[in-house]
Each structure stands twice: as C-alpha cells, then as structure tokens.
Design an enzyme around this catalytic site. Sequence first.
Site, PDB file in Angstrom:
ATOM      1  N   PHE A 186      11.272 104.429  85.369  1.00 33.49           N
ATOM      2  CA  PHE A 186      11.926 103.938  84.276  1.00 33.49           C
ATOM      3  C   PHE A 186      11.986 102.833  83.316  1.00 33.49           C
ATOM      4  O   PHE A 186      12.091 101.875  84.565  1.00 33.49           O
ATOM      5  CB  PHE A 186      13.919 104.746  84.371  1.00 33.49           C
ATOM      6  CG  PHE A 186      13.378 106.102  84.950  1.00 33.49           C
ATOM      7  CD1 PHE A 186      13.906 106.823  83.940  1.00 33.49           C
ATOM      8  CD2 PHE A 186      13.238 106.897  86.427  1.00 33.49           C
ATOM      9  CE1 PHE A 186      13.526 107.709  83.972  1.00 33.49           C
ATOM     10  CE2 PHE A 186      12.994 108.308  86.978  1.00 33.49           C
ATOM     11  CZ  PHE A 186      13.446 108.655  85.844  1.00 33.49           C
ATOM     12  N   ASP A 187      12.683 102.161  82.775  1.00 33.05           N
ATOM     13  CA  ASP A 187      12.508 101.155  82.167  1.00 33.05           C
ATOM     14  C   ASP A 187      14.073 100.689  81.731  1.00 33.05           C
ATOM     15  O   ASP A 187      14.581 101.879  80.749  1.00 33.05           O
ATOM     16  CB  ASP A 187      11.494 100.643  80.781  1.00 33.05           C
ATOM     17  CG  ASP A 187      10.082 100.939  81.327  1.00 33.05           C
ATOM     18  OD1 ASP A 187       9.883 100.173  82.118  1.00 33.05           O
ATOM     19  OD2 ASP A 187       9.391 101.311  80.184  1.00 33.05           O
ATOM     20  N   ILE A 188      14.968 100.082  82.539  1.00 32.65           N
ATOM     21  CA  ILE A 188      16.275 100.059  82.049  1.00 32.65           C
ATOM     22  C   ILE A 188      16.671  98.965  81.801  1.00 32.65           C
ATOM     23  O   ILE A 188      16.342  97.429  82.226  1.00 32.65           O
ATOM     24  CB  ILE A 188      17.021  99.733  83.415  1.00 32.65           C
ATOM     25  CG1 ILE A 188      16.975 101.649  84.007  1.00 32.65           C
ATOM     26  CG2 ILE A 188      18.145  99.600  83.542  1.00 32.65           C
ATOM     27  CD1 ILE A 188      16.819 102.427  85.422  1.00 32.65           C
TER      28      ILE A 188
ATOM     29  N   LYS B 243      15.627 102.693  78.674  1.00 32.91           N
ATOM     30  CA  LYS B 243      14.532 103.129  77.289  1.00 32.91           C
ATOM     31  C   LYS B 243      13.701 103.635  77.516  1.00 32.91           C
ATOM     32  O   LYS B 243      12.906 103.353  78.371  1.00 32.91           O
ATOM     33  CB  LYS B 243      14.605 101.225  76.721  1.00 32.91           C
ATOM     34  CG  LYS B 243      16.122 100.948  75.843  1.00 32.91           C
ATOM     35  CD  LYS B 243      15.653  99.798  75.562  1.00 32.91           C
ATOM     36  CE  LYS B 243      17.030  98.914  74.792  1.00 32.91           C
ATOM     37  NZ  LYS B 243      17.007  97.654  73.999  1.00 32.91           N
TER      38      LYS B 243
END
Lengths: 205, 257
Positions: free
Chosen positions: B131-133, B144
């Site tokens: 997960f890109d946060i 995102k």
Amino acid sequence: MKIVLVDLGLGNVGSHENMLSFLGYRNVVVSSIKDDILDADRLVLPGVGHWTKACEQLDELDLRKAIVHRVTRDKVPILGICLGMQLLFESSEEGTGRGLALIRGSVKRFTEKKDYVYPHMGWNVVDDSMGKSVLLGDKRDETNKFYFVHNYHCVPEGSSVTALYSDYSERFCSIVEEENIYGTQFHPEKSHRYGMNLYKRFLSE
Amino acid sequence: VSKLRKRIIPVLLIKDFGVYKPTQFKNDKYIGDPLNTIRLYNTMEVDELVVLDVSHDVAMNGPNFPFVKELASQCFMPLTYGGGIKTFEQAAKLFKLGVEKISINSAIWNDIDFVHEIISIYGSQSVVFSFDIDKNWLGNYVIKHKRGTKVVAKGIEAIQGLVKDFAPGELLITAIHKEGTREGCDMDLAIRISQDIQLPIIICGGVGKNNHISELFDGTKISAVGCGTFFCTTGPYKAPLISYIDTDFIKRINNEL
C-alpha cells in the site's frame, strides 16, 4: 553425482537450482518423474505451500513409493526443506493426507502467544549445543543464521533422531537428522553463505 | 513490541532495466545496473530484498520473466518481486523462477480474486500486500495506487478489511510523503497500521540514518523496515552508492549485543 530437486509443482525449486549452480554443481535435475528419483544420488525435497496439496501431489505424480524406496532401501541421502522437512514426517495439523513417514512424528502449529506475530518470518539461529549435526558441521567458528518462514513445525518422536532446536515463542525443531534423512525448517537456499555451507555439507555426506 | 527478529530490507525500484530512486514518487534518478546492485547487496548479506518493477511495459503487459529470472539467480536471500502481477499463472511462474514472495499493489483494487488461489496453493507467506500511503492537503491519510497518481481509498481503514478477507502473509507500507526525504519514518502511520493488524509489516519511506531505524523499532510493533535512498545513495546530492548497515547495528537492535 546426480542431484534431483523434486518438483511437486509448488514452491521455489528455482531458488535451489540457482544456489546449486552458483556452488558449481553441474548435474542438477529438477524433476517430478519417478525414474529420475530412482537414479538420484542426492534427493532434495523443497517445499513451500500447503500440506494437503503437497501430499496430494506426492500421489498424483506417483512419487511417494519411489522416494521412500530410494531413501530407505538404497540409503540415498535426502534433504527436506521447510514443507519438505515436514513431509518427511507422518501427519500434520495443517491438513489431511499422509506424509512420507520417513521419520516418526507429526507437524504442529505454533501455539499463538501475545506479542508474537505469525508466521515466524525472518532470520533466526539454531541452538547447536544439543548434539552433533552433520548439516551444521563440526567447525562452529561462526554464528549460524538462517531464514525461516513458517506457521508449523515438526515434532519428532523416537530416540534415534538427532533434533536441533530454535526459539520463537516456543522451542521448535529446526533441524532433524536420522541416518541418511535430513530436514531443515529454514531455507538454506535463501540464507547466504550459511545456507551454502550447509548445502555443501549435505552434498558431501 | 513484536518478538520477530528485525529485518532491514533494501527496496529497489526498477524501470526499463535500470535501478532508479525517486523522491516522493517523483523525479526518478538513475542509480545503476540492477544485476550489479543485487550482487553488491549479496556480498553485504542483506536480510531480504524487495524489487519493484514500475516500467510502463510491465504495468501493461505483466512481469518480464527472463529479466526476473536473471535477477533471482543472483539472490541468495529472500526475494520479493512486485510489478504487473494480475493472474495466478504469472505468480506461479515467478515462484518457479526463484521469487519467494510476490507483492501486489494495483491489482488489490481491481480483480483480486486470484489471490485466494495463490494463497491456497503457495501459502499466505508468499503474498505481500503493498500500500502506498500519502497525506492529503488536510493532513489525512489516503491510499494511492498507479505510482501515487490515483487515490483509491480515504483513510487507512480499508487495509484491515482487505487483510481479513484475503489473509496475505505480510504488508509493505510505503509513505509517499516521506519517501526519499531521509527525515525519518512516519511514526504515527507505523503505530496506527500495526495496532490492529497481526502480520509482519515492512515500513518504507524516510530512513536517512541508523537512528531512524532504531526509532521505528523501539517506538512501534513494526518488525521490518524497507530502505531505498538510504541504501543506494549518499551525500546531499544523492550520489549513487550501494551500502547496508553494519552487523553490529543489526545485533544491537535485536538485543544480541
């Protein structure tokens, strides 16, 4: 020397091939064919995945008898790794199906404890003070450390086995040896030179 | 505090067969040849390696298998590969080449059912959810994807549900707003994410010195840290230099010294 990497269709045979080729072993065969097993000089049983599926594969590929025959009658050394080590035993809490039963005992799940995350994933050491181990060798001039990823571990029975232990929320068997049968719960193929050295010791046994 | 031995993991970003290092997901800077880089990490005996291929071609057409094979043949440590994985067959092929874990990011938000099949056959430890946060202009977290160009979820609560439904073995959490800044990890994010999730979690983004790593491990339940900039650049101009932390530091953070 013909080294056969038994391919059950699960797991990371590629990693083993990579390390053996890096170590200079030329006659390495990845195979799920009975005949290859029957003329192997060394057997490696890698395994990543689910117990039930692996037991099914042993039967579906018709490899069970060939492995047992080659190991118990012809005394060809076998190294089971991770799930491959567990498959050397009789049964597992992870699922149904019968293992190769080359070593007496079963496979159990970690008893989950507070503050511990599962799977047990990462580098850990083997307590080498408990017995003489072929895989760890005599010269213990360096710390051994190996890469582990697992939720289940083997519980050997009977007095003829050598079992070495590691610690993660409980003591569990991380190396097992009985005559020509060897198993490691960790992944030597992913443990840098510590794994390479262990592999070399197995192959020169 | 988690009792897992801490893992310190170089994260390599690959684009069109080169290693690149962006800052906050932008301004990709060329670092060097991936095979050379991996060989160096090998001799440094790094704990693990994460390789993320963000090439346009890979995103469109899936992993470049001959290339991954070449990378994997040099890795004598656990290798996580991410980039373009959308099907069970692709995953199976990667495992066969010598990849231990596959990282799934964009596919999480599209058709993700193939993950069930991977886990049932290869086990949960073989799947990493990535997960890109980022922080939006209000200072709230958003998730995102597509290299940080599209918001797919507000807040980080969605992660817990996904973990419950799909049971991956591990999470790779990258803080976009920290990435490449060398100002330390987002501690608040690390604490919040590890509060309710009982999985090994890799926190990525922001490490610029050893102290940032100790801070993360001392102050949170996190057991693994991913470093890009810290392990492949040096100095104020971020000149390419492949490095790793020394063994004493690793022993110290694991209380073995």
